[in-house]
Scaffold this motif. Structure first.
Motif, PDB file in Angstrom:
ATOM      1  N   VAL A  18      67.215  67.804  78.958  1.00 50.09           N
ATOM      2  CA  VAL A  18      67.544  66.983  80.113  1.00 50.09           C
ATOM      3  C   VAL A  18      68.389  65.817  79.628  1.00 50.09           C
ATOM      4  CG1 VAL A  18      66.612  65.573  81.989  1.00 50.09           C
ATOM      5  CG2 VAL A  18      65.415  67.645  81.271  1.00 50.09           C
ATOM      6  N   GLU A  19      69.291  65.345  80.459  1.00 44.63           N
ATOM      7  CA  GLU A  19      70.142  64.211  80.088  1.00 44.63           C
ATOM      8  C   GLU A  19      69.300  63.062  79.522  1.00 44.63           C
ATOM      9  OE1 GLU A  19      73.915  64.356  83.153  1.00 44.63           O
ATOM     10  OE2 GLU A  19      72.062  63.430  83.811  1.00 44.63           O
ATOM     11  N   PHE A  34      75.010  66.569  81.657  1.00 48.28           N
ATOM     12  CA  PHE A  34      74.588  67.908  82.053  1.00 48.28           C
ATOM     13  C   PHE A  34      75.720  68.917  81.853  1.00 48.28           C
ATOM     14  CE2 PHE A  34      76.918  66.560  85.712  1.00 48.28           C
ATOM     15  CZ  PHE A  34      77.379  67.704  86.320  1.00 48.28           C
ATOM     16  N   ARG A  83      70.589  68.037  84.547  1.00 44.99           N
ATOM     17  CA  ARG A  83      70.796  66.677  85.054  1.00 44.99           C
ATOM     18  C   ARG A  83      69.458  66.029  85.353  1.00 44.99           C
ATOM     19  NH1 ARG A  83      71.809  64.496  90.225  1.00 44.99           N
ATOM     20  NH2 ARG A  83      71.736  66.596  91.122  1.00 44.99           N
ATOM     21  N   SER A  84      69.326  64.783  84.966  1.00 48.19           N
ATOM     22  CA  SER A  84      68.136  64.013  85.316  1.00 48.19           C
ATOM     23  C   SER A  84      68.273  63.573  86.763  1.00 48.19           C
ATOM     24  CB  SER A  84      67.994  62.789  84.404  1.00 48.19           C
ATOM     25  OG  SER A  84      69.151  61.987  84.461  1.00 48.19           O
ATOM     26  N   ARG A  85      67.405  64.020  87.630  1.00 47.76           N
ATOM     27  CA  ARG A  85      67.532  63.790  89.065  1.00 47.76           C
ATOM     28  C   ARG A  85      66.832  62.500  89.472  1.00 47.76           C
ATOM     29  NH1 ARG A  85      69.731  68.191  91.165  1.00 47.76           N
ATOM     30  NH2 ARG A  85      69.724  70.053  89.866  1.00 47.76           N
ATOM     31  N   VAL A  86      67.554  61.708  90.245  1.00 47.58           N
ATOM     32  CA  VAL A  86      67.005  60.446  90.735  1.00 47.58           C
ATOM     33  C   VAL A  86      66.563  60.583  92.188  1.00 47.58           C
ATOM     34  CG1 VAL A  86      67.490  58.008  91.128  1.00 47.58           C
ATOM     35  CG2 VAL A  86      68.477  59.173  89.149  1.00 47.58           C
ATOM     36  N   GLU A 125      67.592  63.176  76.796  1.00 49.83           N
ATOM     37  CA  GLU A 125      66.493  63.678  75.969  1.00 49.83           C
ATOM     38  C   GLU A 125      66.990  64.027  74.570  1.00 49.83           C
ATOM     39  OE1 GLU A 125      63.244  67.385  75.939  1.00 49.83           O
ATOM     40  OE2 GLU A 125      64.822  67.263  77.469  1.00 49.83           O
TER      41      GLU A 125
END
Length: 453
Positions: free
Chosen positions: A45-46, A108, A136-139, A48
Motif C-alpha cells: 500500500v502507498e 499506486f 492506493r491508500s484510500r481516504v 508501506e
C-alpha cells in the motif's frame, strides 16, 4: 555467506540507467546465475515498507579474476528512487549472496524488482523480476463519492424540471424523432466510436479500452442539459432525451456488456450494476416531476429559479465536477497523450456525427445542436460506477479512471470554447421557438401570474 546487514532499497523511475553498457546474452558473463525473491508477487500500500529476502546464487564467472557487481532497482516510479549495489567481494566461494532489502511504496501502480549483472561494460538482466503491486491508500469511501455526486445531479434535474414546457414536452413524446436520434447516437454511434478509438489507441490494453467504451456508452446526465441552456438549445428535448436514455440504459447496457465481454474481450464476468442504474433513473424522473409540480403549484419559488437558473446550474455543475475530480485527483498522474487524444476526439466525433444525422433527418438547427450536445457532453459518474462493478482489480481500476474523468472534463472544455466563440461572433442567439430563452420564460411566467384571479 549468511544474511548481510539490512539494506534499504529505494526504487524509482529509471527510464535509462545512466550507465554505459552493452546488453550481453544471459549466461555469458557468470554462468546461469539465478535469483530467488522468496515470493512470486509483492503487494503493498502507498507509504508501506516491506522486506524482500533476496538470494542471488550460482554465480560462476568463467574467469575467476573477472570484476563484477549486481544492481537491484525498479524501472518504474511506484517505489522510491535509489539502487542497491552488491559487489563481488560480498559473494561466498559458492557464488551465493543472501540479504534482506527494504522496499518502500511511493505511488499506486505496478512495478518490478529488477536484478542486473554488470561486468566490464557489459550487462546481463535477470529474466524473471519480482512483480510488485502498489495499492492506493484510500481516504474517502468510493460510495461517498457516488452518493454525493448523485445527489448533486438530482438537484440539477430538480432545477431543470421547473423550466420544462409540458405542451412542448408532450409534442416531443408524440413525435419522438429527436429522442430516437438521441438514442441511436448514444447507444449505437457513440459506443462504436469509443470502441474503435480505444482499439486504435490501446491495442494491447483492454482495461483502458473498456474505460473509454463505458465513457462513450453512459447517458450524458444533467451537464448536457445545462450546456443546452447556455447554448440556446431545446431544453425540453434535452431533458426528454436524457431521461429516455437513462431509462433505456437498463436494457442497452446489459446487451452491450454481454457482447463486449464475451466476444471482444473474452471475459464473461463483466456485470451491470442494475440497482444503482435503476435507482438513478427513478430518482431522475422523480426530481423532474417535483420540479414540474413546483412550477405549477409554487410559482413564487420557480420565479426565483427562472431568474437564477444559469448561476444555479453553474454552481451545481462546478460542485459535481469539483467533487469527482477532487476525490480522484490521483488519476491525472496517469495522464498520457493517448488519454488526451481520446478525451478530445470522442466528444468531437460524437458532436459531428450526431449533428449530421440530425440534419439528415430534417431536424431544426436548435434540435440538431441540442442532440449533438447531448451526445458530446460525456458523463463522469456512471462510467466510474460501471468500472467499479467490473472485474478489474486494484490498482488497475484506479489507473483507468483517468479515461472517463479526462474525457468528461475535456468535453466540457470544448463546450466552453464553443460557447465563447458563439458569443464573440454573435451566434449564441435563439434560432427558433424551441430555443431556450430565460428572459422570455420569466416574462411568460409573470404574465400567467398576473392573469390569475
Amino acid at each position: 555467506m549468511g544474511y548481510t546487514t539490512n539494506r534499504r532499497l529505494q526504487l524509482g523511475l529509471l527510464l535509462i540507467l545512466g550507465l554505459q553498457g552493452v546488453i550481453a546474452e544471459y549466461g555469458d558473463l557468470a554462468g546461469n546465475w539465478s535469483v530467488d525473491f522468496g515470493q512470486q508477487k509483492l503487494q503493498m500500500v502507498e507509504g508501506e515498507s516491506q522486506q524482500v529476502e533476496l538470494h542471488i546464487y550460482n554465480v560462476i564467472p568463467k574467469d575467476s579474476s573477472l570484476n563484477y557487481y549486481f544492481m537491484v532497482y525498479s524501472k518504474d516510479d511506484q517505489l522510491s528512487d535509489q539502487k542497491v549495489f552488491i559487489w563481488k567481494e560480498e559473494f561466498d566461494i559458492l557464488g551465493s549472496w543472501k540479504g534482506l532489502i527494504d522496499v518502500t511504496a511511493v505511488r499506486f501502480g505496478y512495478s518490478t524488482l529488477e536484478v542486473e549483472l554488470h561486468s566490464n561494460g557489459e550487462i546481463e538482466i535477470y529474466g524473471n523480476p519480482l512483480k510488485i503491486v502498489v495499492l492506493r491508500s484510500r481516504v474517502v469511501d468510493e460510495r461517498v463519492t457516488t452518493y454525493v455526486s448523485a445527489a448533486l445531479a438530482l438537484l440539477m434535474f430538480l432545477n431543470l424540471g421547473t423550466v420544462l414546457d409540458m405542451k412542448r414536452l408532450a409534442g416531443i413524446i408524440c413525435r419522438p424523432v429527436g429522442p430516437v436520434v438521441g438514442v441511436v447516437s448514444r447507444f449505437v454511434l457513440m459506443p462504436a466510436l469509443g470502441f474503435g478509438l480505444g482499439r486504435c489507441l490501446w491495442p494491447d490494453q483492454w482495461p483502458l479500452q473498456l474505460a473509454l467504451f463505458y465513457t462513450a456508452l453512459a447517458p450524458s446526465g444533467g451537464l448536457a442539459n445545462v450546456c443546452a441552456v447556455f447554448l440556446k438549445g431545446n431544453i425540453n428535448l434535452s431533458v426528454a432525451t436524457t431521461t429516455i436514455n437513462s431509462l433505456l440504459a437498463l436494457a442497452f447496457l446489459p446487451i452491450w456488456i454481454m457482447v463486449l465481454g464475451r466476444l471482444l474481450y473474452e471475459d464473461d464476468e463483466l456485470t451491470v450494476p442494475f440497482g444503482q442504474i435503476s435507482g438513478g433513473a427513478a430518482a431522475l424522473v422523480a426530481c423532474l416531476a417535483i420540479g414540474v409540480m413546483l412550477r405549477l403549484c409554487v410559482p413564487k419559488t420557480t420565479r426565483f429559479i427562472f431568474r437564477f437558473l444559469k448561476p444555479l446550474s453553474v454552481v451545481l455543475s462546478l460542485c459535481l465536477v469539483g467533487l469527482t475530480v477532487g476525490l480522484n485527483w490521483f488519476v491525472f498522474l496517469e495522464f498520457t497523450w493517448q488519454v488526451l487524444v481520446a478525451a478530445v476526439c470522442l466528444p468531437l466525433a460524437g458532436y459531428l456525427v450526431t449533428y449530421l444525422l440530425s440534419k439528415l433527418l430534417c431536424r431544426s438547427a436548435t434540435d440538431s445542436l441540442t442532440l449533438a450536445i447531448e451526445a458530446s457532453v460525456l458523463n463522469m459518474t456512471m462510467p466510474i460506477v460501471l468500472l467499479q462493478s467490473s472485474q478489474l482489480e486494484q490498482p488497475q481500476l484506479d489507473l483507468v479512471l483517468v479515461v472517463p474523468i479526462a474525457s468528461s472534463l475535456m468535453s466540457l472544455v470544448l463546450v466552453i470554447i464553443f460557447y465563447g466563440i458563439r458569443r464573440c461572433l454573435g451566434w449564441n442567439k435563439r434560432q427558433d421557438a424551441d430555443g431556450f430563452d430565460h428572459k422570455e420564460l420569466i416574462a411568460e411566467h409573470e404574465s400567467d401570474v398576473y392573469q390569475r384571479p
